[in-house]
Design a protein around this motif. Structure first.
Motif, PDB file in Angstrom:
ATOM      1  N   PRO A  91       0.916  -1.182   0.022  1.00 26.01           N
ATOM      2  CA  PRO A  91      -0.007   0.020  -0.005  1.00 26.01           C
ATOM      3  C   PRO A  91       0.850   1.117   0.052  1.00 26.01           C
ATOM      4  O   PRO A  91       1.995   1.472   0.740  1.00 26.01           O
ATOM      5  CB  PRO A  91      -0.708   0.026   1.231  1.00 26.01           C
ATOM      6  N   GLY A  92       0.425   2.307  -0.944  1.00 26.05           N
ATOM      7  CA  GLY A  92       1.124   3.694  -0.726  1.00 26.05           C
ATOM      8  C   GLY A  92       2.189   3.599  -1.597  1.00 26.05           C
ATOM      9  O   GLY A  92       2.923   4.616  -2.178  1.00 26.05           O
ATOM     10  N   LEU A  93       2.761   2.459  -2.300  1.00 23.20           N
ATOM     11  CA  LEU A  93       3.974   2.274  -3.278  1.00 23.20           C
ATOM     12  C   LEU A  93       3.431   2.418  -4.656  1.00 23.20           C
ATOM     13  O   LEU A  93       2.462   1.749  -5.136  1.00 23.20           O
ATOM     14  CB  LEU A  93       4.912   1.442  -3.061  1.00 23.20           C
ATOM     15  N   THR A  94       4.090   3.061  -5.537  1.00 21.73           N
ATOM     16  CA  THR A  94       3.859   3.293  -6.875  1.00 21.73           C
ATOM     17  C   THR A  94       4.208   2.199  -7.782  1.00 21.73           C
ATOM     18  O   THR A  94       5.079   1.155  -7.184  1.00 21.73           O
ATOM     19  CB  THR A  94       4.181   4.503  -7.512  1.00 21.73           C
ATOM     20  N   HIS A  98       7.654  -0.290  -6.833  1.00 25.04           N
ATOM     21  CA  HIS A  98       7.697  -1.733  -6.731  1.00 25.04           C
ATOM     22  C   HIS A  98       8.884  -2.448  -7.733  1.00 25.04           C
ATOM     23  O   HIS A  98       9.477  -3.096  -7.306  1.00 25.04           O
ATOM     24  CB  HIS A  98       6.386  -2.330  -7.302  1.00 25.04           C
ATOM     25  N   LEU A  99       8.843  -1.734  -8.919  1.00 22.77           N
ATOM     26  CA  LEU A  99       9.814  -2.257  -9.827  1.00 22.77           C
ATOM     27  C   LEU A  99      11.408  -2.021  -9.305  1.00 22.77           C
ATOM     28  O   LEU A  99      12.351  -2.698  -9.563  1.00 22.77           O
ATOM     29  CB  LEU A  99       9.703  -1.566 -11.188  1.00 22.77           C
ATOM     30  N   PHE A 100      11.353  -0.712  -8.586  1.00 22.00           N
ATOM     31  CA  PHE A 100      12.547  -0.529  -7.875  1.00 22.00           C
ATOM     32  C   PHE A 100      13.187  -1.460  -6.795  1.00 22.00           C
ATOM     33  O   PHE A 100      14.290  -1.712  -6.814  1.00 22.00           O
ATOM     34  CB  PHE A 100      13.016   1.130  -7.367  1.00 22.00           C
ATOM     35  N   ALA A 110      17.165   1.017 -17.437  1.00 21.06           N
ATOM     36  CA  ALA A 110      17.192  -0.292 -18.151  1.00 21.06           C
ATOM     37  C   ALA A 110      15.666  -1.120 -17.723  1.00 21.06           C
ATOM     38  O   ALA A 110      15.133  -1.708 -18.510  1.00 21.06           O
ATOM     39  CB  ALA A 110      18.270  -0.978 -18.371  1.00 21.06           C
ATOM     40  N   GLY A 111      15.688  -1.298 -16.381  1.00 21.12           N
ATOM     41  CA  GLY A 111      14.729  -2.395 -15.941  1.00 21.12           C
ATOM     42  C   GLY A 111      13.384  -1.755 -16.021  1.00 21.12           C
ATOM     43  O   GLY A 111      12.276  -2.500 -16.496  1.00 21.12           O
ATOM     44  N   LEU A 112      13.095  -0.601 -16.070  1.00 22.39           N
ATOM     45  CA  LEU A 112      11.926   0.035 -16.179  1.00 22.39           C
ATOM     46  C   LEU A 112      11.366   0.089 -17.796  1.00 22.39           C
ATOM     47  O   LEU A 112      10.084  -0.243 -17.789  1.00 22.39           O
ATOM     48  CB  LEU A 112      12.020   1.800 -15.678  1.00 22.39           C
ATOM     49  N   MET A 126       3.428   4.188 -14.175  1.00 17.64           N
ATOM     50  CA  MET A 126       4.496   3.955 -13.286  1.00 17.64           C
ATOM     51  C   MET A 126       4.233   4.803 -12.027  1.00 17.64           C
ATOM     52  O   MET A 126       4.843   4.608 -10.938  1.00 17.64           O
ATOM     53  CB  MET A 126       5.721   4.598 -14.172  1.00 17.64           C
ATOM     54  N   ASP A 127       3.602   5.993 -12.096  1.00 14.58           N
ATOM     55  CA  ASP A 127       3.556   6.868 -11.015  1.00 14.58           C
ATOM     56  C   ASP A 127       1.995   6.683 -10.248  1.00 14.58           C
ATOM     57  O   ASP A 127       1.597   7.325  -9.291  1.00 14.58           O
ATOM     58  CB  ASP A 127       3.537   8.168 -11.291  1.00 14.58           C
ATOM     59  N   GLN A 128       1.301   5.594 -10.521  1.00 17.94           N
ATOM     60  CA  GLN A 128       0.157   5.197 -10.120  1.00 17.94           C
ATOM     61  C   GLN A 128       0.353   4.216  -8.819  1.00 17.94           C
ATOM     62  O   GLN A 128       1.269   3.247  -8.933  1.00 17.94           O
ATOM     63  CB  GLN A 128      -0.796   4.681 -10.978  1.00 17.94           C
TER      64      GLN A 128
END
Length: 230
Positions: A91-94, A98-100, A110-112, A126-128
């Motif tokens: 909860p609360g993380l975009t 999560h990908l980071f 590169a990962g993103l 990405m920012d949701q």
């Protein structure tokens, strides 16, 4: 050819309750092996045991290395990742955050980019906050998190359960992309998805492997229908 995953004589369970008995299987490089069985057969228990989340006996090898006594953190660092059935979002993380988390110290840009190429909708989100994604989009996020860390083996627990058919059509190619660099042990109840992706199948009943072989042959011979009640 050395299998990416080799299990021999595995027993595991919860406390004094033994769920898995003498389980042995192999997953070759670049393949999808489908782990199938009715509800309660022990499929998710096997994935948890492989990740070191449950006490176990027997032998587990990852890419030829004996990891039988390793804990979950060490197993993960060695290249085995788990995409659970339930949505593992914070909860609360975009989506980006999560990908980071999955990437750790790896190259983030590169990962993103890789995640967005695999699932363009994630690039738009990405920012949701991840908890606001649809169920299918959260499945995509879990698969993307697995892909971008370049694992040797992905344990995937029913990725298509409760997902709309149009999303399933997007998940299947993504799982094929995984096999370009990893092997996949896939728990899947959707027979169409299993046949589309899998090269082999292992059928669990009451914690024991009762059928194993080429998935198309097992299907054509009526074995899967009989064992799974299709």
């Amino acid at each position: 050819m050395t299998p990416v995953l080799g299990i021999s004589g595995l027993h595991a369970g919860y406390g004094s309750s033994i769920v898995l008995r003498d389980v042995s299987l192999e997953v070759p490089p670049g393949s999808v092996a489908c782990l199938m069985g009715r509800n309660g057969a022990g499929k998710t228990t096997l994935l948890r045991a492989l990740m070191g989340a449950l006490p176990r006996t027997g032998t587990v090898q990852l890419d030829g290395r004996d990891i039988s006594d390793w804990n979950g953190h060490r197993i993960n660092r060695a290249g085995m990742v788990w995409v659970p059935q339930e949505d593992a979002v914070f909860p609360g993380l975009t989506v980006r955050e999560h990908l980071f988390i999955a990437l750790g110290r790896r190259a983030r840009d590169a990962g993103l980019a890789e995640a967005a190429e695999l699932f363009p909708i994630l690039g738009e989100r990405m920012d949701q906050e991840a908890q606001t994604l649809s169920g299918g989009e959260r499945k995509m996020l879990g698969i993307a998190q697995a892909l971008i860390v370049r694992p040797k083996l992905v344990l995937m627990d029913e990725p298509t359960e409760g997902v709309a058919p149009i999303i399933v059509e997007q998940l299947q190619p993504a799982i094929r992309v995984l096999t370009e660099s990893a092997a996949v042990l896939l728990v899947e109840q959707n027979i169409d998805t299993a046949l589309a992706l899998g090269s082999q199948a292992y059928v669990l009943e009451h914690g024991t492997i009762v059928e194993a072989g080429d998935i198309r042959r097992l299907y054509d011979d009526g074995v899967l229908e009989r064992r799974l009640g299709l």
